[in-house]
Enzyme design. Sequence first.
Site, PDB file in Angstrom:
ATOM      1  N   GLY A   1       0.880  -1.206  -0.035  1.00 18.18           N
ATOM      2  CA  GLY A   1      -0.301   0.078  -0.115  1.00 18.18           C
ATOM      3  C   GLY A   1       0.933   1.253  -0.552  1.00 18.18           C
ATOM      4  O   GLY A   1       0.641   2.559  -0.118  1.00 18.18           O
ATOM      5  N   LYS A   2       2.005   0.718  -0.110  1.00 18.32           N
ATOM      6  CA  LYS A   2       2.683   2.236   0.350  1.00 18.32           C
ATOM      7  C   LYS A   2       3.190   2.946  -1.440  1.00 18.32           C
ATOM      8  O   LYS A   2       2.809   2.513  -2.379  1.00 18.32           O
ATOM      9  CB  LYS A   2       4.676   2.086   0.869  1.00 18.32           C
ATOM     10  CG  LYS A   2       4.499   1.391   1.649  1.00 18.32           C
ATOM     11  CD  LYS A   2       3.323   2.985   3.124  1.00 18.32           C
ATOM     12  CE  LYS A   2       3.031   2.328   4.146  1.00 18.32           C
ATOM     13  NZ  LYS A   2       1.962   0.740   4.653  1.00 18.32           N
TER      14      LYS A   2
END
Length: 378
Positions: free
Chosen positions: A178-179
């Site tokens: 999710g980064k």
Amino acid sequence: MFQPSLGAEELAAVGEVFASNWVGKGPRVAEFEARFAAHLGVGGGHLMSADTCTEATFLAMRLAGVGPGDDVVLPTVCFVSAANAVAAHGARPVFCDVDPRTLNPTAEHVEAALTPATKAVVVLHYGGHPGQVDRIAALCTERGLLLIEDAANAPASAIGDRACGTFGDFGVWSFDHGKIAVSVDGGMLHARDPEHIERGRKLAYLGLEQTSGFAQAERAATRWWDFEVSSFSRRSVMNDVLAAIGCVQLGRLGEFLTRRAEVSAHYDREFADLVDIPPPLPAGHRGSHYFYWVQLPPHLRDEVARDLYQRGIYTTYRYPSLHRVAAFGSTAELPGADHAAERTLCLPMHQGLSDADVTAVVDGLKAALAARTAGVAR
């Protein structure tokens, strides 16, 4: 909310690792560490990888000597792994308040939470905004406290020429799915003292003083398979498959940040007269555009979130206040965090958003507001 940008280049890099027939920790991990150290502007001896940012955080706590009888101050608006790392080492998490608009702690918030037993301070760079990390670092130096930066949201954030994550004694970054730049899973640990990294590398591999293998065979005349254990530790090393993806992603970080800045600027223009938007960064600060959040009156926030969800637009609030989580046993009253938790809504923010996606978010929020009220009193 979040979406990785993975494609043919990343797949080819993984293919090269497969073709090499070495998929464990090896040359790609070393390359990933070197590339990220260069990105931060630090020497390679100050940086090491881990299989997750959580493991890097646990390593930082252990290297900092955090243990029973110690207090560690951290913002209540923080990812739970930091508080878990404190508690798992037998120390007490002491939560401090945050600014209700930036969701970052100020130096005054940190100072107000210090106790005679405080050993370390943790700061999170909310949404990639540096916050007052420079002032908090100075406060920690003045008080003889260790500073650990959770820079998972801030891979490209800085104040002046100094990267977030390098102001403190330790800093950690995340490269999970999710980064901004992803390696599917993975983390980095920075330490001001390179001796901590030398020890950290042993802690990350079961506390082994040396490991068997080709390199050991080159150095030893006989019995190169023997080893010694210096500490009872876990295995938390990265591997070449993940690192190969991470190397490609670091090369694309600039384009990711450019697109995120465009999306953020568009949201600013569209929402400035409707709702509270993230405050502008102070002069000399650079952010990473990890979160984009708006703030609404409490009676509207949850209703608007539900309306958006029904329109196919997912929103959320990051991060729920940890002083309200029963497991940590906090009785603190932190009004700034409570204010933010009741009003803040994080909108989709990633480089994969098309212009049509951004328009859908903008139109969706405007329609949701119009359906609920004729005007939003802020």
